[in-house]
Design a protein around this motif. Structure first.
Motif, short mmCIF file in Angstrom:
data_model
loop_
_atom_site.label_atom_id
_atom_site.label_comp_id
_atom_site.label_asym_id
_atom_site.label_seq_id
_atom_site.Cartn_x
_atom_site.Cartn_y
_atom_site.Cartn_z
N LYS A 137 -3.87 3.26 -1.86
CA LYS A 137 -3.37 1.65 -2.19
C LYS A 137 -4.01 0.64 -3.34
O LYS A 137 -5.29 0.44 -3.81
CB LYS A 137 -3.52 0.86 -1.01
N ASP A 141 -8.39 2.16 -3.23
CA ASP A 141 -8.75 2.13 -2.51
C ASP A 141 -8.29 3.16 -1.53
O ASP A 141 -7.39 4.45 -2.33
CB ASP A 141 -8.41 1.05 -0.62
N ASP A 142 -9.47 4.07 -0.43
CA ASP A 142 -9.34 5.64 -0.29
C ASP A 142 -8.28 6.25 0.26
O ASP A 142 -8.48 7.36 0.18
CB ASP A 142 -10.86 5.61 0.67
N LYS A 143 -6.78 5.38 0.48
CA LYS A 143 -5.58 5.93 1.07
C LYS A 143 -4.56 5.70 -0.26
O LYS A 143 -3.89 5.45 0.06
CB LYS A 143 -5.38 4.61 1.89
N SER A 152 -4.37 -2.61 -5.94
CA SER A 152 -4.35 -4.16 -5.13
C SER A 152 -4.43 -4.82 -6.60
O SER A 152 -4.12 -5.82 -6.72
CB SER A 152 -5.99 -4.34 -4.65
N ALA A 190 0.60 -1.11 0.13
CA ALA A 190 0.38 0.51 -0.31
C ALA A 190 1.09 1.55 -0.23
O ALA A 190 0.04 2.30 0.26
CB ALA A 190 -1.32 0.43 1.13
#
Length: 220
Positions: A103, A99-101, A105, A18
């Motif tokens: 990261k 994702d909202d941070k 995937s 991440a």
């Protein structure tokens, strides 16, 4: 034909942990994706070069991203590599899941080297799928191509075009390299330039830094 995994195994590790977009160890641009509004910034459409230099041991073995372009129908990015390990690739990452941070995937990578090679593959965690010549070996490869201008300092343009069916066409200096490339499952239609830094036994830090520049030629 060279294995991508052997050169970029830590890049996949970087994404899994991440730190692909937001952590300083995996980001080249002073402006990260969280600060990017998705608008085509003036510096991007004006074709200003974004110059990057890496020469510290903590930067070894990772790949670094630039400005994020959102909701693209097509994008062209020009690259120049001035120095650094010749097998460390640079190019575009697109059609990814974040994702909202920040990261990632899973994602698709389209890349070239100064040795006149290219690769196109998708990554899901630590799983690789070669999109040039698919295989069942969880391995992606670098392929030789006459469409890449070889050598340090040579300017090469990579282009991604979104097709009407949601797949992508990929170009190297105007020549089509692939078509019908799907985004990863649930992937968004965004794109970022990136470049890789080799491992300790590949780079010659601090005497020879990794220098890679890119500029957004066109983004729609």
């Amino acid at each position: 034909m060279k294995s991508v995994n052997s050169f970029f195994n830590k890049a996949a590790f970087c994404a899994v942990l991440a730190v692909f977009v937001f952590a300083l160890s995996c980001k080249s641009s002073p402006k990260n994706a969280a600060e990017n509004t998705g608008e085509k910034a003036e510096k991007q459409i004006s074709g200003q070069w974004n110059e990057n230099e890496m020469s510290e041991a903590v930067q070894l073995g990772y790949f670094y991203t630039g400005d994020e372009l959102k909701e693209i129908s097509s994008a062209e990015v020009e690259f120049k590599k001035e120095s650094g390990y010749e097998k460390s690739a640079f190019g575009l990452v697109f059609g990814y899941v974040a994702d909202d941070k920040g990261k990632l995937s899973s994602y698709v990578r389209f890349e070239i080297t100064v040795d006149g090679e290219y690769a196109l593959y998708s990554v899901n965690g630590s799983s690789y799928t070669d999109l040039v010549e698919p295989n069942g070996q969880n391995t992606a490869y670098l392929y030789e191509t006459a469409n890449v201008k070889k050598g340090y300092g040579s300017a090469n343009t990579l282009k991604i075009k979104l097709n009407q069916d949601g797949t992508y066409a990929c170009y190297i200096n105007g020549a089509k390299a692939a078509d019908g490339i799907p985004p990863v499952k649930n992937g968004v239609n965004n794109l970022m330039p990136f470049f890789s830094v080799g491992k300790q036994n590949q780079e010659k830090f601090p005497d020879t830094p990794v220098r890679v520049s890119y500029r957004i030629v066109n983004a729609e």
